[in-house]
Design a protein around this motif. Structure first.
Motif, PDB file in Angstrom:
ATOM      1  N   SER A 154      -5.992  10.137   4.221  1.00 16.67           N
ATOM      2  CA  SER A 154      -6.641   9.964   2.882  1.00 16.67           C
ATOM      3  C   SER A 154      -6.692   8.397   2.645  1.00 16.67           C
ATOM      4  O   SER A 154      -7.646   7.886   1.616  1.00 16.67           O
ATOM      5  CB  SER A 154      -5.801  10.346   1.732  1.00 16.67           C
ATOM      6  OG  SER A 154      -4.492  10.103   1.709  1.00 16.67           O
ATOM      7  N   GLY A 155      -5.779   7.530   3.386  1.00  9.80           N
ATOM      8  CA  GLY A 155      -6.268   5.850   3.027  1.00  9.80           C
ATOM      9  C   GLY A 155      -4.920   5.311   2.693  1.00  9.80           C
ATOM     10  O   GLY A 155      -5.204   4.077   2.136  1.00  9.80           O
ATOM     11  N   LYS A 156      -3.777   6.183   2.829  1.00 11.16           N
ATOM     12  CA  LYS A 156      -2.587   5.322   2.247  1.00 11.16           C
ATOM     13  C   LYS A 156      -2.242   4.143   2.751  1.00 11.16           C
ATOM     14  O   LYS A 156      -1.723   3.306   2.235  1.00 11.16           O
ATOM     15  CB  LYS A 156      -1.301   6.421   2.368  1.00 11.16           C
ATOM     16  CG  LYS A 156      -1.555   7.999   1.802  1.00 11.16           C
ATOM     17  CD  LYS A 156      -0.434   8.708   2.104  1.00 11.16           C
ATOM     18  CE  LYS A 156      -0.106   9.014   3.567  1.00 11.16           C
ATOM     19  NZ  LYS A 156      -1.233   9.942   4.047  1.00 11.16           N
ATOM     20  N   SER A 157      -2.258   3.912   4.093  1.00  8.86           N
ATOM     21  CA  SER A 157      -1.952   2.893   5.016  1.00  8.86           C
ATOM     22  C   SER A 157      -2.800   2.006   4.550  1.00  8.86           C
ATOM     23  O   SER A 157      -2.336   0.506   4.208  1.00  8.86           O
ATOM     24  CB  SER A 157      -1.777   3.022   6.469  1.00  8.86           C
ATOM     25  OG  SER A 157      -1.043   4.217   6.697  1.00  8.86           O
ATOM     26  N   THR A 158      -4.032   1.895   4.324  1.00 14.77           N
ATOM     27  CA  THR A 158      -5.039   0.946   4.002  1.00 14.77           C
ATOM     28  C   THR A 158      -4.825   0.572   2.578  1.00 14.77           C
ATOM     29  O   THR A 158      -4.929  -0.929   2.298  1.00 14.77           O
ATOM     30  CB  THR A 158      -6.581   1.391   3.999  1.00 14.77           C
ATOM     31  OG1 THR A 158      -6.367   2.072   5.576  1.00 14.77           O
ATOM     32  CG2 THR A 158      -7.380   0.397   3.918  1.00 14.77           C
ATOM     33  N   LEU A 159      -4.479   1.471   1.779  1.00 12.90           N
ATOM     34  CA  LEU A 159      -4.094   1.067   0.288  1.00 12.90           C
ATOM     35  C   LEU A 159      -3.046   0.103   0.199  1.00 12.90           C
ATOM     36  O   LEU A 159      -3.025  -1.061  -0.441  1.00 12.90           O
ATOM     37  CB  LEU A 159      -3.898   2.321  -0.560  1.00 12.90           C
ATOM     38  CG  LEU A 159      -3.327   2.006  -1.993  1.00 12.90           C
ATOM     39  CD1 LEU A 159      -4.358   1.268  -2.932  1.00 12.90           C
ATOM     40  CD2 LEU A 159      -2.977   3.428  -2.744  1.00 12.90           C
ATOM     41  N   ARG A 196      15.286   6.563  -6.607  1.00  8.99           N
ATOM     42  CA  ARG A 196      14.903   5.010  -6.284  1.00  8.99           C
ATOM     43  C   ARG A 196      13.565   4.685  -6.571  1.00  8.99           C
ATOM     44  O   ARG A 196      13.534   3.302  -6.492  1.00  8.99           O
ATOM     45  CB  ARG A 196      15.406   4.907  -4.882  1.00  8.99           C
ATOM     46  CG  ARG A 196      16.745   5.495  -4.308  1.00  8.99           C
ATOM     47  CD  ARG A 196      17.086   5.010  -2.796  1.00  8.99           C
ATOM     48  NE  ARG A 196      17.313   3.569  -2.964  1.00  8.99           N
ATOM     49  CZ  ARG A 196      17.980   2.993  -1.812  1.00  8.99           C
ATOM     50  NH1 ARG A 196      18.444   3.812  -0.629  1.00  8.99           N
ATOM     51  NH2 ARG A 196      18.226   1.672  -2.070  1.00  8.99           N
ATOM     52  N   VAL A 197      12.484   5.418  -6.772  1.00  4.20           N
ATOM     53  CA  VAL A 197      11.281   4.822  -6.902  1.00  4.20           C
ATOM     54  C   VAL A 197      10.902   4.444  -8.253  1.00  4.20           C
ATOM     55  O   VAL A 197      11.188   4.788  -9.185  1.00  4.20           O
ATOM     56  CB  VAL A 197      10.417   6.137  -6.442  1.00  4.20           C
ATOM     57  CG1 VAL A 197       8.876   5.562  -6.725  1.00  4.20           C
ATOM     58  CG2 VAL A 197      10.459   6.363  -5.118  1.00  4.20           C
ATOM     59  N   ASP A 198      10.354   3.147  -8.268  1.00  2.00           N
ATOM     60  CA  ASP A 198      10.178   2.613  -9.569  1.00  2.00           C
ATOM     61  C   ASP A 198       8.601   3.003 -10.103  1.00  2.00           C
ATOM     62  O   ASP A 198       8.556   2.860 -11.104  1.00  2.00           O
ATOM     63  CB  ASP A 198      10.244   0.837  -9.319  1.00  2.00           C
ATOM     64  CG  ASP A 198      11.506   0.473  -9.063  1.00  2.00           C
ATOM     65  OD1 ASP A 198      12.434   0.515 -10.103  1.00  2.00           O
ATOM     66  OD2 ASP A 198      11.582   0.042  -7.710  1.00  2.00           O
ATOM     67  N   GLU A 199       7.601   2.982  -9.176  1.00  3.62           N
ATOM     68  CA  GLU A 199       6.214   3.281  -9.577  1.00  3.62           C
ATOM     69  C   GLU A 199       5.751   4.251  -8.508  1.00  3.62           C
ATOM     70  O   GLU A 199       5.874   4.025  -7.256  1.00  3.62           O
ATOM     71  CB  GLU A 199       5.416   2.172  -9.579  1.00  3.62           C
ATOM     72  CG  GLU A 199       5.624   1.164 -10.667  1.00  3.62           C
ATOM     73  CD  GLU A 199       4.801   1.182 -11.817  1.00  3.62           C
ATOM     74  OE1 GLU A 199       4.059   2.045 -12.056  1.00  3.62           O
ATOM     75  OE2 GLU A 199       5.065   0.551 -12.922  1.00  3.62           O
ATOM     76  N   TRP A 200       5.086   5.381  -8.845  1.00  4.58           N
ATOM     77  CA  TRP A 200       4.426   6.487  -7.954  1.00  4.58           C
ATOM     78  C   TRP A 200       2.735   6.273  -7.802  1.00  4.58           C
ATOM     79  O   TRP A 200       2.269   6.242  -8.984  1.00  4.58           O
ATOM     80  CB  TRP A 200       4.724   7.905  -8.487  1.00  4.58           C
ATOM     81  CG  TRP A 200       6.249   8.194  -8.278  1.00  4.58           C
ATOM     82  CD1 TRP A 200       7.482   8.252  -8.817  1.00  4.58           C
ATOM     83  CD2 TRP A 200       6.674   8.782  -7.085  1.00  4.58           C
ATOM     84  NE1 TRP A 200       8.153   8.559  -8.300  1.00  4.58           N
ATOM     85  CE2 TRP A 200       8.132   9.144  -7.042  1.00  4.58           C
ATOM     86  CE3 TRP A 200       5.842   9.316  -5.794  1.00  4.58           C
ATOM     87  CZ2 TRP A 200       8.781   9.592  -5.916  1.00  4.58           C
ATOM     88  CZ3 TRP A 200       6.943   9.821  -4.874  1.00  4.58           C
ATOM     89  CH2 TRP A 200       8.111  10.046  -4.962  1.00  4.58           C
ATOM     90  N   LEU A 201       2.296   6.318  -6.894  1.00 10.39           N
ATOM     91  CA  LEU A 201       1.060   6.087  -6.683  1.00 10.39           C
ATOM     92  C   LEU A 201       0.496   7.497  -6.031  1.00 10.39           C
ATOM     93  O   LEU A 201       1.118   7.912  -5.009  1.00 10.39           O
ATOM     94  CB  LEU A 201       0.393   4.954  -5.970  1.00 10.39           C
ATOM     95  CG  LEU A 201       0.266   3.864  -6.817  1.00 10.39           C
ATOM     96  CD1 LEU A 201       1.681   3.279  -7.206  1.00 10.39           C
ATOM     97  CD2 LEU A 201      -0.484   2.746  -5.836  1.00 10.39           C
ATOM     98  N   MET A 202      -0.970   8.023  -6.229  1.00  6.49           N
ATOM     99  CA  MET A 202      -1.274   8.936  -5.357  1.00  6.49           C
ATOM    100  C   MET A 202      -2.749   8.946  -5.187  1.00  6.49           C
ATOM    101  O   MET A 202      -3.508   8.572  -6.056  1.00  6.49           O
ATOM    102  CB  MET A 202      -1.024  10.473  -6.178  1.00  6.49           C
ATOM    103  CG  MET A 202      -1.449  11.774  -5.519  1.00  6.49           C
ATOM    104  SD  MET A 202      -1.364  13.277  -6.430  1.00  6.49           S
ATOM    105  CE  MET A 202      -1.643  14.681  -5.122  1.00  6.49           C
ATOM    106  N   LEU A 203      -3.090   9.224  -3.969  1.00 11.06           N
ATOM    107  CA  LEU A 203      -4.496   9.487  -3.343  1.00 11.06           C
ATOM    108  C   LEU A 203      -4.753  10.887  -3.484  1.00 11.06           C
ATOM    109  O   LEU A 203      -4.360  11.598  -2.535  1.00 11.06           O
ATOM    110  CB  LEU A 203      -4.760   8.746  -2.123  1.00 11.06           C
ATOM    111  CG  LEU A 203      -4.511   7.150  -2.157  1.00 11.06           C
ATOM    112  CD1 LEU A 203      -4.697   6.664  -0.771  1.00 11.06           C
ATOM    113  CD2 LEU A 203      -5.958   6.554  -2.928  1.00 11.06           C
ATOM    114  N   GLN A 204      -5.508  11.510  -4.397  1.00 12.37           N
ATOM    115  CA  GLN A 204      -5.743  12.962  -4.557  1.00 12.37           C
ATOM    116  C   GLN A 204      -6.914  13.282  -3.897  1.00 12.37           C
ATOM    117  O   GLN A 204      -8.075  13.135  -4.461  1.00 12.37           O
ATOM    118  CB  GLN A 204      -5.629  13.169  -6.133  1.00 12.37           C
ATOM    119  CG  GLN A 204      -5.808  14.845  -6.318  1.00 12.37           C
ATOM    120  CD  GLN A 204      -5.833  15.071  -7.775  1.00 12.37           C
ATOM    121  OE1 GLN A 204      -5.978  14.049  -8.616  1.00 12.37           O
ATOM    122  NE2 GLN A 204      -5.848  16.315  -8.140  1.00 12.37           N
TER     123      GLN A 204
END
Length: 298
Positions: A58-63, A212-220
């Motif tokens: 989905s492009g996680k590494s690129t993001l 432990r996570v401060d912010e969550w992002l999702m590529l849906q």
């Protein structure tokens, strides 16, 4: 005259085999979120852990690469991109799991095939601001690289961006585990032992990480149907870098992604209302919309 790109943007395009068109969407959708992350870091006054979910390809590494380069260039923040993939158990360890628990654990991917202790120790060190040696996983060799070749990360990291296809996945209700979701589960996990063990690992080993996570992002992704093509394109990129050595063909990928289907579909159903930032993708992986939920918590 063609646009003169900053060096960091040229690096993102070159390293990820992208055209300049990627930057059009990245500036529109990702730059504002990078500003939110920078503001959060400034207010917290400590290193942050940012988690990124997205299906395979989905492009996680690129993001993560883009955000790290942006935050470095625009805010002088030292950011490190990590992949959950880099914490897979070694090939011998997974072969032993296949003997001890279930044959499907020989294949990397699902919860149960990661060294969560190593991940916790690595995050402890990075988030404490210490110099840290970070493991890397060689997908062509299907094994972790030797410790002597791990990446040496200097002290003083401001932000860790950890990406993974199953990050944020929570245990499924037991009744949802009863029926197989694909041919692989029907033929090779008919009694549900493999998927029930995966579910237990999510509860026992992943929940402490999520806290432990401060912010969550999702590529849906629009659906799981896109994943085969996206994962095939990802493998073709790897093949160009490695001249095809040790990589999967189309039939192997079709089987491989069946290991991921159950939890990918679970994440697509459950995660969007619970994460802080959701980028909704079309079938070509272009962002179509974005939503922000400051109070979201996995």
């Amino acid at each position: 005259m063609a646009e003169q790109l900053p060096e960091w943007q040229r690096k993102v395009l070159a390293d990820n085999q992208l055209t300049g068109q990627y930057l059009v969407g990245a500036r529109k959708w990702f730059n504002p979120v990078a500003e939110v992350l920078a503001a959060h870091h400034n207010s917290a006054g400590r290193p942050l852990l940012v988690a990124v979910n997205g299906s395979q390809g989905s492009g996680k590494s690129t993001l993560c690469h883009y955000l790290c380069e942006y935050l470095g260039a625009e805010h002088r923040l030292s950011c490190l991109a990590l992949s959950l993939d880099d914490f897979y158990l070694t090939a011998p360890q997974r072969r032993q799991l296949a003997i001890d628990i279930h044959p499907l654990f020989a294949t990397r991917g699902v919860p149960g095939t990661h060294d969560m202790g190593l991940l916790a120790r690595t995050l402890d060190s990075l988030l404490a601001g210490r110099a840290t040696r970070v493991p890397r996983f060689d997908k062509a060799a299907d094994d972790r690289v030797p410790e002597a070749d791990w990446e040496a990360v200097p002290a003083g990291v401001d932000m860790v961006l950890l990406e993974g296809w199953c990050l944020g996945a929570t245990p499924q209700p037991i009744d949802e585990l009863a029926a197989p979701v694909n041919a692989l589960e029907s033929a090779e996990d008919a009694d549900g032992h493999w998927r029930n063990h995966v579910n237990a690992v999510l509860s026992e080993r992943f929940s402490p990480l999520y806290q432990r996570v401060d912010e969550w992002l999702m590529l849906q992704a629009p659906s799981f149907d896109c994943v085969y093509r996206w994962r095939l394109e990802q493998e073709q990129k790897l093949a160009r870098r490695r001249q095809g050595e040790g990589l999967m063909d189309e039939a192997q990928i079709a089987r491989f992604i069946q290991h991921y289907q159950r939890l990918t579909e679970h994440c697509l159903r459950q995660l969007p209302p619970r994460v802080n930032h959701v980028f909704r993708l079309d079938a070509e992986r272009a962002v179509q919309s974005y939503s922000m939920n400051p109070g979201g918590q996995v």
